[in-house]
Scaffold this motif. Structure first.
Motif, short mmCIF file in Angstrom:
data_model
loop_
_atom_site.label_atom_id
_atom_site.label_comp_id
_atom_site.label_asym_id
_atom_site.label_seq_id
_atom_site.Cartn_x
_atom_site.Cartn_y
_atom_site.Cartn_z
N LEU A 170 102.94 7.63 67.05
CA LEU A 170 102.47 6.45 66.30
C LEU A 170 101.48 6.83 65.21
O LEU A 170 101.52 6.25 64.11
CB LEU A 170 101.86 5.44 67.26
CG LEU A 170 102.85 4.74 68.19
CD1 LEU A 170 102.11 3.84 69.17
CD2 LEU A 170 103.88 3.97 67.42
N ALA A 171 100.61 7.79 65.48
CA ALA A 171 99.66 8.24 64.46
C ALA A 171 100.39 8.86 63.28
O ALA A 171 100.07 8.58 62.12
CB ALA A 171 98.69 9.24 65.07
N SER A 172 101.39 9.68 63.54
CA SER A 172 102.14 10.29 62.44
C SER A 172 102.94 9.24 61.68
O SER A 172 103.09 9.33 60.46
CB SER A 172 103.06 11.39 62.96
OG SER A 172 104.07 10.87 63.77
N LEU A 173 103.42 8.23 62.37
CA LEU A 173 104.16 7.16 61.71
C LEU A 173 103.25 6.35 60.78
O LEU A 173 103.63 6.06 59.64
CB LEU A 173 104.79 6.23 62.76
CG LEU A 173 105.72 5.16 62.26
CD1 LEU A 173 106.95 5.78 61.61
CD2 LEU A 173 106.13 4.25 63.39
N VAL A 174 102.04 6.04 61.24
CA VAL A 174 101.09 5.30 60.42
C VAL A 174 100.68 6.13 59.21
O VAL A 174 100.61 5.61 58.09
CB VAL A 174 99.86 4.89 61.26
CG1 VAL A 174 98.72 4.40 60.38
CG2 VAL A 174 100.26 3.83 62.28
N ILE A 175 100.42 7.41 59.42
CA ILE A 175 100.03 8.28 58.30
C ILE A 175 101.15 8.36 57.28
O ILE A 175 100.91 8.31 56.07
CB ILE A 175 99.64 9.68 58.83
CG1 ILE A 175 98.33 9.59 59.58
CG2 ILE A 175 99.53 10.68 57.69
CD1 ILE A 175 97.94 10.86 60.31
N ARG A 176 102.38 8.44 57.76
CA ARG A 176 103.52 8.50 56.83
C ARG A 176 103.65 7.20 56.02
O ARG A 176 103.94 7.20 54.83
CB ARG A 176 104.80 8.78 57.58
CG ARG A 176 105.98 8.94 56.69
CD ARG A 176 107.19 9.36 57.45
NE ARG A 176 108.32 9.43 56.53
CZ ARG A 176 109.48 9.91 56.83
NH1 ARG A 176 109.68 10.40 58.03
NH2 ARG A 176 110.44 9.93 55.95
N LEU A 177 103.42 6.05 56.67
CA LEU A 177 103.51 4.77 55.98
C LEU A 177 102.37 4.60 54.97
O LEU A 177 102.58 4.03 53.90
CB LEU A 177 103.49 3.62 56.98
CG LEU A 177 104.75 3.46 57.83
CD1 LEU A 177 104.55 2.38 58.87
CD2 LEU A 177 105.95 3.17 56.96
N VAL A 178 101.19 5.11 55.29
CA VAL A 178 100.04 5.00 54.38
C VAL A 178 100.26 5.86 53.14
O VAL A 178 99.97 5.44 52.02
CB VAL A 178 98.74 5.38 55.10
CG1 VAL A 178 97.60 5.55 54.12
CG2 VAL A 178 98.39 4.33 56.15
N ARG A 179 100.82 7.05 53.33
CA ARG A 179 101.05 7.93 52.21
C ARG A 179 102.22 7.47 51.34
O ARG A 179 102.32 7.85 50.19
CB ARG A 179 101.35 9.35 52.70
CG ARG A 179 100.14 10.07 53.19
CD ARG A 179 100.47 11.49 53.47
NE ARG A 179 99.29 12.23 53.89
CZ ARG A 179 99.31 13.48 54.24
NH1 ARG A 179 100.45 14.15 54.23
NH2 ARG A 179 98.21 14.09 54.61
N GLY A 180 103.12 6.72 51.91
CA GLY A 180 104.25 6.19 51.15
C GLY A 180 105.38 7.18 50.97
O GLY A 180 106.20 7.05 50.06
N ALA A 181 105.44 8.15 51.84
CA ALA A 181 106.48 9.19 51.69
C ALA A 181 107.76 8.78 52.34
O ALA A 181 107.99 8.22 53.26
CB ALA A 181 106.00 10.50 52.27
#
Length: 54
Positions: free
Chosen positions: A43-54
Motif C-alpha cells: 500500500l505504501a508503494s502504491l500511494v507513492i506511485r500515485l503521488v509521483r504520477g508515474a
C-alpha cells in the motif's frame, strides 16, 4: 515476502494436522505478521506511485 508468509501458513497447517499445536500457533503468527507487513509495504508503494504520477 508474500512467499514466506505462504510457506509459514503451509507449515502451520501441516503442523496443526499432525497435532503440533505450539508449532502451528507460532507459524500462523509469523505468517500473519509477514502478510500484514507485505500488505503495508504494498500500500505504501502504491500511494507513492500515485503521488509521483508515474
Amino acid at each position: 515476502m508474500l512467499y514466506y508468509a505462504l510457506v509459514f501458513l503451509v507449515v502451520a497447517l501441516v503442523a496443526g494436522l499432525l497435532g503440533f499445536g505450539g508449532i502451528a500457533g507460532i507459524s500462523a503468527s509469523i505468517a500473519q505478521v509477514l502478510f500484514f507487513l507485505f500488505l503495508a509495504l504494498f500500500l505504501a508503494s502504491l500511494v507513492i506511485r500515485l503521488v509521483r504520477g508515474a
